[in-house]
Design a protein around this motif. Structure first.
Motif, short mmCIF file in Angstrom:
data_model
loop_
_atom_site.label_atom_id
_atom_site.label_comp_id
_atom_site.label_asym_id
_atom_site.label_seq_id
_atom_site.Cartn_x
_atom_site.Cartn_y
_atom_site.Cartn_z
N PHE A 14 0.81 -1.22 0.00
CA PHE A 14 0.00 0.00 0.00
C PHE A 14 0.85 1.28 0.00
N ASN B 21 -3.38 4.80 -2.94
CA ASN B 21 -3.04 3.39 -3.14
C ASN B 21 -4.34 2.64 -2.99
N ARG C 224 -7.02 -0.95 -4.14
CA ARG C 224 -7.23 -2.26 -4.73
C ARG C 224 -8.72 -2.58 -4.74
N ASP D 118 -4.99 -4.95 -7.72
CA ASP D 118 -4.32 -3.71 -7.33
C ASP D 118 -4.28 -2.74 -8.49
N TYR E 259 -2.24 -0.75 -10.01
CA TYR E 259 -0.80 -0.89 -9.92
C TYR E 259 -0.05 0.14 -10.75
#
Ligand code: ABL
Length: 496
Positions: A170, A269, A271, A379, A381
């Motif tokens: 994270f 961050n 997900r 995620d 990403y």
């Protein structure tokens, strides 16, 4: 120091020897070199030789428990000389039990007695022993200097596997992977020698370590840069109304567009977490909740969804939140978490409409009917503001850095209580096929930190390392041609 012995007379004899004779020879060698070992059949053996994944228990030929670099060197020399395969075990969380060798008969170098962490007050460089767990490192560098590095969500995971094969968490959208924070490492090579690897010393080895480290040696000491912890972090959730595949395709498509066009700020961050009960976004914003609320507003509009469970934290509370425990500073040699599961991973580009559709349909029609305790983590990403894809694709052996190709990282995880059923595997296999069936090879790969032991060796090397595999094989040929560091999916030395 012993010289490299590619195939000593002893090794040839032992290759054909019974497991019992092999065991006696390794025991003798370790004893003579005064390397501490775990006694077979002791309580400690159950912990040291026990897997994280109970589906994959293996029987090592011996377990060395070094407390010094010299012990590590001596253990490696014994294995090399006797032709026994050897694996370092840092936290022991490999999904495929690769720290135990991924098969019977390996010498396991259990590193978890070596967990010392120090922080230089001037340079903010952390020196970390190879058996330190992520929660311990985070605790020490926070307490000593309010510093941090890219740890994952599980405090018990060891620094070795996490940071030598990537190291996502994270902090990664904001600060990159753990691998990006390594400045140098002291490494025990297959010939028992100790060398330093950095941009200037042994640069090929340094490149190989940062993405495929378990194939090239045992890191005896890491040096990590660290970053100043943000004063506040904010955890939050967004429940997604993705109960049918039409909504899911629409929502996921919108989310993907938002990520691709640079709307996700660096500090965010996030997900997707899906399981049998819910589908939601979960995030850790590096900043306070009022800044988060402003930054997330456009996405909420786009998704027609609401923020929930917003919590203002300091750095360590943020770690605890996603670890689901306050027990972050793990150093106990009796630590022995485990569960029974099969897991697969993916890294993909943005998903074309037909792939989104087949994946969503599989999720709704097949996954939702599986009654085991499964989850999928997706995620967010990549994208223009991701620190991961800002690093040049060729800078490290970690393979997934292309801003055009690497947008999502996935963990698919299917846990059973009791034995995992023989007909269970097809569930995640089918889900992964729903993605890859519509993508070109260059649009996807897999992440060895969520290793899938059912891939054969050639396929595993290809999907884990892609464009970097050829160079990795050359370096493997130079530093470990006899494959002392071996597991069933290890990088094969290049052919002569
Ligand atoms: C990981 O790599 C994930 O980042 C974690 O989220 C995951 O933990 C572990 N590995 C599993 O070994 C799980 C928890 O054990 C589950 O209870 C939880 O449902 C799941 O994460 C999703 O949050």
């Amino acid at each position: 120091m012993r010289l490299p012995i590619l195939l000593s007379a002893t090794a040839v004899v032992l290759a054909a020897a019974s497991p019992h004779a092999k065991r006696a020879a390794i025991d003798d060698c370790l004893k003579e070199a005064k390397v501490p070992v775990t006694a077979r059949n002791s309580t400690q053996w159950k912990t040291d030789a026990g897997p994280f994944n109970d589906r994959l228990a293996y029987d090592p030929v011996a377990v060395a428990i070094p407390t010094t670099v010299e012990h590590i060197q001596a253990a490696v020399s014994c294995a090399a000389e006797l032709g026994v395969k050897l694996n370092p075990k840092s936290g022991g969380h490999s999904y495929a039990s690769f720290g135990l060798g991924g098969e019977d008969g390996h010498l396991v170098v259990e590193l978890d007695r070596m967990y010392n962490v120090t922080l230089d007050p001037e340079t903010h460089i952390a020196t970390v022993q190879p058996g330190a767990r992520l929660g311990h490192i985070a605790t020490v560098i926070y307490e000593e200097g309010k510093r941090a590095f890219s740890h994952g969500t599980c405090p018990g995971v060891g620094v070795g596997g996490h940071s030598l094969h990537g190291g996502f968490g994270f902090s990664s959208h904001t600060h990159g992977l753990a691998v990006d924070w390594i400045t140098s490492a002291d490494v025990v090579l297959a010939n028992g020698s100790l060398v330093t690897a950095s941009e200037t010393e042994n640069p090929d080895l340094f490149w190989a370590l940062r993405g495929a480290g378990s194939n090239f040696g045992i890191v005896a000491s890491f040096r990590f840069k660290t970053f100043a912890v943000p004063q506040n972090v904010t955890s939050y959730e967004i429940n997604l109304p993705w109960s049918n595949s039409t909504n899911m395709v629409k929502g996921w498509g919108a989310l993907q567009g938002w990520l691709l066009n640079g709307s996700m700020p660096e500090e965010m961050n996030m997900r997707i977490l899906g399981n049998g009960f819910q589908t939601q976004l979960q995030g850790l914003y590096h900043g306070n909740s009022s800044a988060l609320k402003t930054a997330i507003e456009p996405l909420l509009k786009l998704l027609g969804a609401k923020l929930s469970n917003v919590k203002d934290y300091d750095w360590m509370e943020g770690f605890e939140h996603y670890a689901y425990t306050n027990d972050i500073d793990v150093t106990d040699p009796d630590y022995n978490q485990s569960e029974t599961f099969y897991s697969k991973s993916l890294v993909t580009s943005a998903l074309p409409a037909d792939v989104l559709k087949s994946v969503a349909e599989y999720w709704i029609k097949t996954a939702k009917k599986v009654t085991r305790s499964w989850y999928i983590i997706i995620d967010l990403y990549g994208g223009p503001n991701s620190a991961i894809t800002r690093v040049a694709p060729e800078a490290t052996s970690y393979a997934f850095r292309d801003p055009k190709k690497h947008l999502f990282l996935y963990q698919l995880y299917d846990r059973s209580f009791g034995a995992y059923p023989d007909d269970g595997f097809e569930f995640l296999d089918g889900w992964v096929d729903a993605f890859t069936g519509g993508l070109d090879a260059e649009q996807w790969g897999m992440y060895i930190n969520y290793a899938d032991p059912r891939l054969d060796r050639a396929e595993a090397q290809d999907v884990y390392y892609r464009q970097n595999l050829a160079r990795l094989r050359q370096i493997k040929k130079q530093v470990d041609p006899a494959e002392v560091f071996y597991y069933p999916q290890a990088v094969e030395p290049a052919e002569a």
